[in-house]
Scaffold this active site. Structure first.
Site, PDB file in Angstrom:
ATOM      1  N   TYR A 141      44.734  33.592  40.181  1.00  0.00           N
ATOM      2  CA  TYR A 141      43.971  34.109  41.329  1.00  0.00           C
ATOM      3  C   TYR A 141      42.514  33.634  41.243  1.00  0.00           C
ATOM      4  CZ  TYR A 141      41.208  37.362  44.082  1.00  0.00           C
ATOM      5  OH  TYR A 141      40.285  37.898  44.950  1.00  0.00           O
ATOM      6  N   HIS A 189      46.429  48.618  43.694  1.00  0.00           N
ATOM      7  CA  HIS A 189      45.035  48.911  43.333  1.00  0.00           C
ATOM      8  C   HIS A 189      44.870  50.347  42.852  1.00  0.00           C
ATOM      9  CE1 HIS A 189      44.541  45.373  46.005  1.00  0.00           C
ATOM     10  NE2 HIS A 189      43.806  45.009  44.968  1.00  0.00           N
ATOM     11  N   ARG A 221      35.475  48.740  35.596  1.00  0.00           N
ATOM     12  CA  ARG A 221      35.269  47.904  36.782  1.00  0.00           C
ATOM     13  C   ARG A 221      34.083  48.446  37.576  1.00  0.00           C
ATOM     14  NH1 ARG A 221      38.040  45.297  34.239  1.00  0.00           N
ATOM     15  NH2 ARG A 221      40.029  44.282  34.657  1.00  0.00           N
TER      16      ARG A 221
HETATM   17  N1  UDP Z   1      44.956  49.926  36.911  1.00  0.00           N
HETATM   18  C1  UDP Z   1      45.687  50.889  36.218  1.00  0.00           C
HETATM   19  N2  UDP Z   1      46.774  51.413  36.830  1.00  0.00           N
HETATM   20  C2  UDP Z   1      47.182  51.040  38.088  1.00  0.00           C
HETATM   21  C3  UDP Z   1      46.411  50.071  38.775  1.00  0.00           C
HETATM   22  C4  UDP Z   1      45.309  49.530  38.149  1.00  0.00           C
HETATM   23  O1  UDP Z   1      45.369  51.230  35.090  1.00  0.00           O
HETATM   24  O2  UDP Z   1      48.205  51.547  38.571  1.00  0.00           O
HETATM   25  C5  UDP Z   1      43.756  49.356  36.266  1.00  0.00           C
HETATM   26  C6  UDP Z   1      43.805  47.838  36.126  1.00  0.00           C
HETATM   27  O3  UDP Z   1      44.439  47.467  34.921  1.00  0.00           O
HETATM   28  C7  UDP Z   1      42.319  47.475  36.163  1.00  0.00           C
HETATM   29  C8  UDP Z   1      41.703  48.547  37.067  1.00  0.00           C
HETATM   30  O4  UDP Z   1      42.650  49.614  37.111  1.00  0.00           O
HETATM   31  O5  UDP Z   1      41.753  47.605  34.893  1.00  0.00           O
HETATM   32  C9  UDP Z   1      41.454  48.063  38.487  1.00  0.00           C
HETATM   33  O6  UDP Z   1      42.639  47.433  38.939  1.00  0.00           O
HETATM   34  P1  UDP Z   1      42.855  47.044  40.458  1.00  0.00           P
HETATM   35  O7  UDP Z   1      44.249  46.507  40.576  1.00  0.00           O
HETATM   36  O8  UDP Z   1      42.486  48.193  41.331  1.00  0.00           O
HETATM   37  O9  UDP Z   1      41.784  45.901  40.729  1.00  0.00           O
HETATM   38  P2  UDP Z   1      41.529  44.473  40.021  1.00  0.00           P
HETATM   39  O10 UDP Z   1      40.597  44.788  38.866  1.00  0.00           O
HETATM   40  O11 UDP Z   1      42.828  43.895  39.614  1.00  0.00           O
HETATM   41  O12 UDP Z   1      40.854  43.677  41.070  1.00  0.00           O
END
Ligand code: UDP
Length: 329
Positions: A141, A189, A221
């Protein structure tokens, strides 16, 4: 301005379209509705249904009137999916952007705002991350988006394209007026998943990785509200200069761990949200926080949504009133 918005029916795109329309811009949305929603498109915008890879349809859309600028959102944006299906990401995010740029060159459109990503930094050596950090993405990505940033820089020099790549951190929240919000199928997300658990639509939230080198072991994040992102896009498009390629981080400069997000959501919703510890998700760096001073200095932009509970409350308002999202499937 007359603005052509690719992917304007998607999550970030639709909030930017709303903001443009509310600030008097004239907007055409181009979206294949594969992941976006007709109901997310602001009523003042005109929707043309088409895929960026379909050059003939795209060319006729771009030539349907004179455009001052393009905002380009149409893309896939899931790290995990990109690890499983990299070629789909390079085709949709990189090759289809190349088609868009070729047609912009041909039709004489010289301004572009591009939705880039903090995933282009990979695992940064320095957090908060300034724009001049080495871009070394660790998943397809991020690589599919970084390749576009290269095309933008080369196009500025070669044919005078003016562009601004906005490297988003974690887009979240929903329109304050409750009209639109986040609706992905399937949802991956964190914040929407946590709120679906609060609504009883999921039994629990899986916490992906509890052994990261962070204070509570979970990933950190920078959660940036989608209305703040929309304002950044509008300011960017109003200040782009032909022949110049710029890139700005868009984040709050604050980080929250997965556990902190769940805790904040418990306070906002008053619901018990069950969590289950799960293995790390491939492609996830431990901590991503923006150094957003450059966009503040250059564009006068500042994040307004800096209270994570208010951010989650805006998303909660949307999810509670639209438990089935846009309900168009
Ligand atoms: N995350 C999590 N459980 C979920 C979805 C996401 O622990 O069901 C964690 C993921 O590993 C990351 C953070 O939440 O560290 C944000 O993930 P998201 O998919 O929202 O956004 P990304 O960072 O991939 O853009």
């Amino acid at each position: 301005m007359r603005v052509f918005v690719s992917g304007g029916a998607g999550y970030v795109g639709s909030h930017c379209v709303k903001d443009l329309c509310e600030h008097g811009h004239d907007v055409v949305v181009y979206d294949d509705l594969s992941r976006g929603h007709r109901g997310a498109v602001h009523p003042k915008a005109r929707l043309i249904t088409g895929n960026l890879g379909d050059a003939a349809t795209l060319e006729s859309a771009l030539s349907s009137q004179t455009f001052d600028a393009v905002m380009h959102f149409a893309a896939f944006a899931l790290v995990g999916e990109s690890v499983d299906q990299p070629l789909m990401y390079y085709r949709n995010n990189t090759i289809n952007t190349l088609i868009l740029l070729e047609l912009m060159a041909r039709t004489g459109i010289r301004r572009l705002v591009f939705s880039s990503t903090c995933a282009s930094y990979g695992t940064p050596r320095q957090v908060p991350i300034p724009e001049n950090t080495e871009q070394s993405p660790i998943n397809p990505y991020g690589r599919s988006k970084l390749a576009v940033e290269w095309m933008l820089a080369d196009s500025a020099a070669a044919w005078g394209l003016g562009s601004c790549a906005l490297r988003y951190f974690n887009a979240c929240g929903a329109a304050e007026d409750g009209s639109i919000g986040e609706d992905h199928q399937p949802e991956t997300h964190l914040i929407p998943i946590v709120l679906q658990a609060a609504l009883g639509q999921r039994p629990h939230v899986s916490v992906f990785g509890t052994d990261y080198p962070t204070a509570d072991g979970t990933c950190i994040r920078d959660y940036i509200h989608v209305e703040d992102l929309a304002e950044a896009h509008r300011l960017a498009i109003e200040t782009i200069r032909p022949g110049e390629a710029t890139a700005h981080n868009v984040g709050t400069g604050q980080g929250h761990s997965v556990r902190e997000i769940v805790e904040a959501a418990r306070r906002v919703t008053g619901q018990t949200i069950r969590v289950k510890e799960a293995p790390r998700r491939p492609g996830d760096p431990p901590s991503l926080i923006a150094d957003a001073t450059q966009i503040q200095t250059r564009l006068g932009w500042r994040a307004r949504w800096t209270n994570i509970e208010k951010v989650i409350a805006s998303a909660w308002k949307w999810h509670r009133s639209h438990p089935a999202g846009f309900d168009d499937r």
